[in-house]
Design a protein around this motif. Structure first.
Motif, PDB file in Angstrom:
ATOM      1  N   PRO A  97       7.582  -5.158  28.156  1.00 45.17           N
ATOM      2  CA  PRO A  97       6.401  -4.719  27.417  1.00 45.17           C
ATOM      3  C   PRO A  97       6.467  -5.102  25.940  1.00 45.17           C
ATOM      4  CG  PRO A  97       7.897  -2.892  27.652  1.00 45.17           C
ATOM      5  CD  PRO A  97       8.568  -4.064  28.315  1.00 45.17           C
ATOM      6  N   ALA A  98       5.283  -5.171  25.349  1.00 46.67           N
ATOM      7  CA  ALA A  98       5.130  -5.313  23.903  1.00 46.67           C
ATOM      8  C   ALA A  98       4.181  -4.222  23.445  1.00 46.67           C
ATOM      9  CB  ALA A  98       4.597  -6.694  23.546  1.00 46.67           C
ATOM     10  N   PHE A  99       4.494  -3.607  22.301  1.00 52.52           N
ATOM     11  CA  PHE A  99       3.750  -2.444  21.852  1.00 52.52           C
ATOM     12  C   PHE A  99       3.137  -2.685  20.478  1.00 52.52           C
ATOM     13  CE2 PHE A  99       4.764   0.737  25.012  1.00 52.52           C
ATOM     14  CZ  PHE A  99       5.929   0.244  25.598  1.00 52.52           C
ATOM     15  N   GLY A 100       2.100  -1.925  20.237  1.00 54.29           N
ATOM     16  CA  GLY A 100       1.490  -1.847  18.922  1.00 54.29           C
ATOM     17  C   GLY A 100       1.010  -0.424  18.685  1.00 54.29           C
ATOM     18  N   VAL A 101       1.365   0.160  17.537  1.00 57.40           N
ATOM     19  CA  VAL A 101       1.026   1.561  17.236  1.00 57.40           C
ATOM     20  C   VAL A 101       0.293   1.593  15.902  1.00 57.40           C
ATOM     21  CG1 VAL A 101       1.894   3.898  16.881  1.00 57.40           C
ATOM     22  CG2 VAL A 101       3.051   2.377  18.500  1.00 57.40           C
ATOM     23  N   TYR A 102      -0.799   2.328  15.873  1.00 57.82           N
ATOM     24  CA  TYR A 102      -1.601   2.469  14.654  1.00 57.82           C
ATOM     25  C   TYR A 102      -2.040   3.919  14.542  1.00 57.82           C
ATOM     26  CZ  TYR A 102      -5.676   2.218  11.581  1.00 57.82           C
ATOM     27  OH  TYR A 102      -6.590   2.439  10.575  1.00 57.82           O
ATOM     28  N   GLN A 103      -1.805   4.504  13.362  1.00 53.90           N
ATOM     29  CA  GLN A 103      -2.227   5.892  13.123  1.00 53.90           C
ATOM     30  C   GLN A 103      -3.682   5.889  12.662  1.00 53.90           C
ATOM     31  OE1 GLN A 103       0.574   8.306  10.976  1.00 53.90           O
ATOM     32  NE2 GLN A 103      -0.988   9.759  10.304  1.00 53.90           N
ATOM     33  N   LEU A 104      -4.506   6.623  13.374  1.00 54.25           N
ATOM     34  CA  LEU A 104      -5.933   6.655  13.074  1.00 54.25           C
ATOM     35  C   LEU A 104      -6.187   7.324  11.725  1.00 54.25           C
ATOM     36  CD1 LEU A 104      -7.303   7.681  16.586  1.00 54.25           C
ATOM     37  CD2 LEU A 104      -6.991   5.387  15.660  1.00 54.25           C
ATOM     38  N   ARG A 105      -7.250   6.852  11.067  1.00 56.90           N
ATOM     39  CA  ARG A 105      -7.611   7.380   9.758  1.00 56.90           C
ATOM     40  C   ARG A 105      -9.062   7.855   9.794  1.00 56.90           C
ATOM     41  NH1 ARG A 105      -5.318   2.251   6.173  1.00 56.90           N
ATOM     42  NH2 ARG A 105      -3.129   2.373   6.905  1.00 56.90           N
ATOM     43  N   PRO A 106      -9.383   8.846   8.974  1.00 56.95           N
ATOM     44  CA  PRO A 106     -10.788   9.286   8.916  1.00 56.95           C
ATOM     45  C   PRO A 106     -11.695   8.146   8.475  1.00 56.95           C
ATOM     46  CG  PRO A 106      -9.345  10.904   7.893  1.00 56.95           C
ATOM     47  CD  PRO A 106      -8.486   9.696   8.160  1.00 56.95           C
ATOM     48  N   GLY A 107     -12.800   7.985   9.147  1.00 55.48           N
ATOM     49  CA  GLY A 107     -13.732   6.913   8.835  1.00 55.48           C
ATOM     50  C   GLY A 107     -13.561   5.682   9.694  1.00 55.48           C
ATOM     51  N   ASP A 108     -12.477   5.604  10.464  1.00 47.54           N
ATOM     52  CA  ASP A 108     -12.286   4.456  11.354  1.00 47.54           C
ATOM     53  C   ASP A 108     -13.335   4.461  12.462  1.00 47.54           C
ATOM     54  OD1 ASP A 108     -10.155   3.464   9.974  1.00 47.54           O
ATOM     55  OD2 ASP A 108      -8.615   4.308  11.289  1.00 47.54           O
ATOM     56  N   THR A 109     -13.807   3.273  12.807  1.00 49.79           N
ATOM     57  CA  THR A 109     -14.660   3.124  13.979  1.00 49.79           C
ATOM     58  C   THR A 109     -13.794   2.684  15.162  1.00 49.79           C
ATOM     59  OG1 THR A 109     -15.162   0.805  13.487  1.00 49.79           O
ATOM     60  CG2 THR A 109     -16.598   2.491  12.511  1.00 49.79           C
ATOM     61  N   SER A 147      -2.747   8.963  16.933  1.00 50.41           N
ATOM     62  CA  SER A 147      -2.247   7.592  16.911  1.00 50.41           C
ATOM     63  C   SER A 147      -2.729   6.866  18.166  1.00 50.41           C
ATOM     64  CB  SER A 147      -0.715   7.552  16.851  1.00 50.41           C
ATOM     65  OG  SER A 147      -0.255   8.090  15.627  1.00 50.41           O
ATOM     66  N   LEU A 148      -2.984   5.581  17.991  1.00 45.14           N
ATOM     67  CA  LEU A 148      -3.409   4.733  19.094  1.00 45.14           C
ATOM     68  C   LEU A 148      -2.285   3.751  19.397  1.00 45.14           C
ATOM     69  CD1 LEU A 148      -5.688   3.907  21.036  1.00 45.14           C
ATOM     70  CD2 LEU A 148      -6.497   2.330  19.267  1.00 45.14           C
ATOM     71  N   MET A 149      -1.872   3.719  20.652  1.00 48.60           N
ATOM     72  CA  MET A 149      -0.773   2.840  21.062  1.00 48.60           C
ATOM     73  C   MET A 149      -1.279   1.855  22.112  1.00 48.60           C
ATOM     74  SD  MET A 149       2.998   3.830  22.608  1.00 48.60           S
ATOM     75  CE  MET A 149       2.343   4.521  24.139  1.00 48.60           C
ATOM     76  N   PHE A 150      -1.044   0.570  21.854  1.00 49.06           N
ATOM     77  CA  PHE A 150      -1.342  -0.476  22.810  1.00 49.06           C
ATOM     78  C   PHE A 150      -0.044  -0.929  23.465  1.00 49.06           C
ATOM     79  CE2 PHE A 150      -5.582  -2.509  21.280  1.00 49.06           C
ATOM     80  CZ  PHE A 150      -6.237  -1.370  21.693  1.00 49.06           C
ATOM     81  N   CYS A 151      -0.141  -1.306  24.713  1.00 49.86           N
ATOM     82  CA  CYS A 151       1.007  -1.842  25.422  1.00 49.86           C
ATOM     83  C   CYS A 151       0.549  -3.011  26.277  1.00 49.86           C
ATOM     84  CB  CYS A 151       1.666  -0.765  26.288  1.00 49.86           C
ATOM     85  SG  CYS A 151       3.099  -1.376  27.181  1.00 49.86           S
ATOM     86  N   VAL A 159      -1.165  -5.186  15.139  1.00 53.01           N
ATOM     87  CA  VAL A 159       0.246  -4.784  15.171  1.00 53.01           C
ATOM     88  C   VAL A 159       0.911  -5.292  16.447  1.00 53.01           C
ATOM     89  CG1 VAL A 159       1.811  -2.814  15.161  1.00 53.01           C
ATOM     90  CG2 VAL A 159      -0.249  -2.753  13.769  1.00 53.01           C
ATOM     91  N   LEU A 160       0.197  -5.230  17.563  1.00 51.34           N
ATOM     92  CA  LEU A 160       0.752  -5.702  18.834  1.00 51.34           C
ATOM     93  C   LEU A 160       1.049  -7.194  18.788  1.00 51.34           C
ATOM     94  CD1 LEU A 160       1.381  -5.364  21.888  1.00 51.34           C
ATOM     95  CD2 LEU A 160      -1.051  -5.725  22.314  1.00 51.34           C
ATOM     96  N   ARG A 161       0.145  -7.994  18.237  1.00 50.38           N
ATOM     97  CA  ARG A 161       0.364  -9.438  18.164  1.00 50.38           C
ATOM     98  C   ARG A 161       1.534  -9.777  17.248  1.00 50.38           C
ATOM     99  NH1 ARG A 161      -3.380 -11.587  15.640  1.00 50.38           N
ATOM    100  NH2 ARG A 161      -4.906  -9.927  15.346  1.00 50.38           N
ATOM    101  N   SER A 162       1.663  -9.026  16.162  1.00 56.41           N
ATOM    102  CA  SER A 162       2.790  -9.262  15.258  1.00 56.41           C
ATOM    103  C   SER A 162       4.116  -8.984  15.955  1.00 56.41           C
ATOM    104  CB  SER A 162       2.651  -8.386  14.012  1.00 56.41           C
ATOM    105  OG  SER A 162       1.460  -8.696  13.306  1.00 56.41           O
ATOM    106  N   CYS A 163       4.171  -7.879  16.683  1.00 59.08           N
ATOM    107  CA  CYS A 163       5.410  -7.554  17.398  1.00 59.08           C
ATOM    108  C   CYS A 163       5.677  -8.570  18.504  1.00 59.08           C
ATOM    109  CB  CYS A 163       5.314  -6.150  17.984  1.00 59.08           C
ATOM    110  SG  CYS A 163       5.239  -4.842  16.746  1.00 59.08           S
ATOM    111  N   ARG A 164       4.641  -9.058  19.157  1.00 54.68           N
ATOM    112  CA  ARG A 164       4.832 -10.045  20.220  1.00 54.68           C
ATOM    113  C   ARG A 164       5.355 -11.356  19.654  1.00 54.68           C
ATOM    114  NH1 ARG A 164      -0.445 -10.709  23.397  1.00 54.68           N
ATOM    115  NH2 ARG A 164      -1.024 -11.608  21.383  1.00 54.68           N
TER     116      ARG A 164
END
Length: 294
Positions: free
Chosen positions: A245-257, A156-160, A268-273
């Motif tokens: 803080p504001a967070f955004g979490v995304y679970q990585l998927r095969p094939g993602d760049t 998973s990739l988490m932005f803060c 996701v981060l902008r939506s939560c903000r």
């Protein structure tokens, strides 16, 4: 008239004086022994004289070991393949100097190795926060996305993002801003430890690559960080400064760049903000005479 052949007599005299002249080529010594044939008594006398003069070059306290030689020199001589009966004071002195040179080179090599490690860390880590820099973090993310294990493992990739950082900088200055970034990096690092990867992307953005953590687990970690930051407020010149803080979490998927993963997490981060901003506007009474158009 009688003519004397000076050339032939000189050659004869030179050839016959080899045994009488120890300074000639046939009087060369190897390990204190006469290399050619000559006067045996002169050979022994000169060998003893040379050994006596070279003995003065040996450092005090080196005596001992085999035949009065130091033990470490004897061990080194055996390592270099020098027979024990050929270890003269001259050889001992040469081996001692060689060992000293080797120790010096070892020290220099260790110093260069430490310097290279410092340069590599300076190139891959941020100087202020001590976290991975943007380039190093994105390289790790790219390696993880290109790994075939992503089909079976969870990442998973988490932005803060620290909200209102620009307003805080304008009010308290850049020194306070740096203090807030340092505080936040220390708090978030307590929740994102190896094998997870934590990086500072610049400005007020942080990113974490969570290993074997799904999206739900990432949000739980974000809630724990937010709760810890509420207790981490500090006083800055009489003003209480807190990190929001504001967070955004995304679970990585095969094939993602890399760009796809970054864009999805940032969305996701902008939506939560925006949701946090809407809740803040709803809970704050508007001043009289101000009209808000939606």
């Amino acid at each position: 008239m009688k003519v004397t052949q000076t050339g032939s007599s000189a050659m004869t005299s030179g050839a016959g004086s080899e045994s009488r002249n120890p300074a000639g080529q046939s009087a060369a010594y190897a390990y204190g022994k006469l290399a050619g044939r000559g006067n045996g008594r002169q050979s022994r006398d000169q060998s003893a004289s040379e050994q006596g003069s070279n003995a003065g070059n040996i450092a005090p306290g080196d005596a001992g070991g085999q035949g009065g030689l130091s033990a470490h020199v004897v061990d080194a001589a055996n390592l270099y393949g020098i027979p024990g009966d050929e270890i003269t004071p001259s050889v001992e002195f040469a081996v001692s100097r060689l060992m000293g040179t080797i120790e010096t080179l070892k020290g220099e090599l260790e110093r260069v190795h430490r310097h290279q490690q410092d340069l590599m860390r300076a190139a891959s880590h941020d100087a202020l926060t001590g976290l991975l820099g943007r380039k190093a973090f994105l390289q790790i993310l790219e390696n993880e996305l290109s790994s075939p294990h992503l089909q079976y493992a969870v990442r998973s990739l988490m932005f803060c993002e620290i909200s209102r950082m620009e307003a805080l900088t304008q009010r308290h200055g850049h020194v306070c801003r740096d203090a807030v970034l340092t505080l936040f990096s220390n708090v978030i690092a307590g929740f994102v430890q190896p094998p997870h990867q934590l990086g500072y992307l610049g400005c007020n953005h942080f990113a974490a690559l969570l290993i074997n953590v799904d999206e739900q687990g990432g949000w739980k970690r974000a809630e724990a960080i937010t709760s810890s930051l509420r207790d981490a407020a500090f006083d800055w010149r009489g003003h209480t400064v807190t990190c929001q803080p504001a967070f955004g979490v995304y679970q990585l998927r095969p094939g993602d760049t890399v760009n796809q993963a970054l864009a999805a997490t940032d969305g996701v981060l902008r939506s939560c903000r925006e949701m946090d901003g809407a809740r803040l506007m709803a809970s704050t009474p508007l001043p009289q005479g101000r009209v808000v158009r939606r």
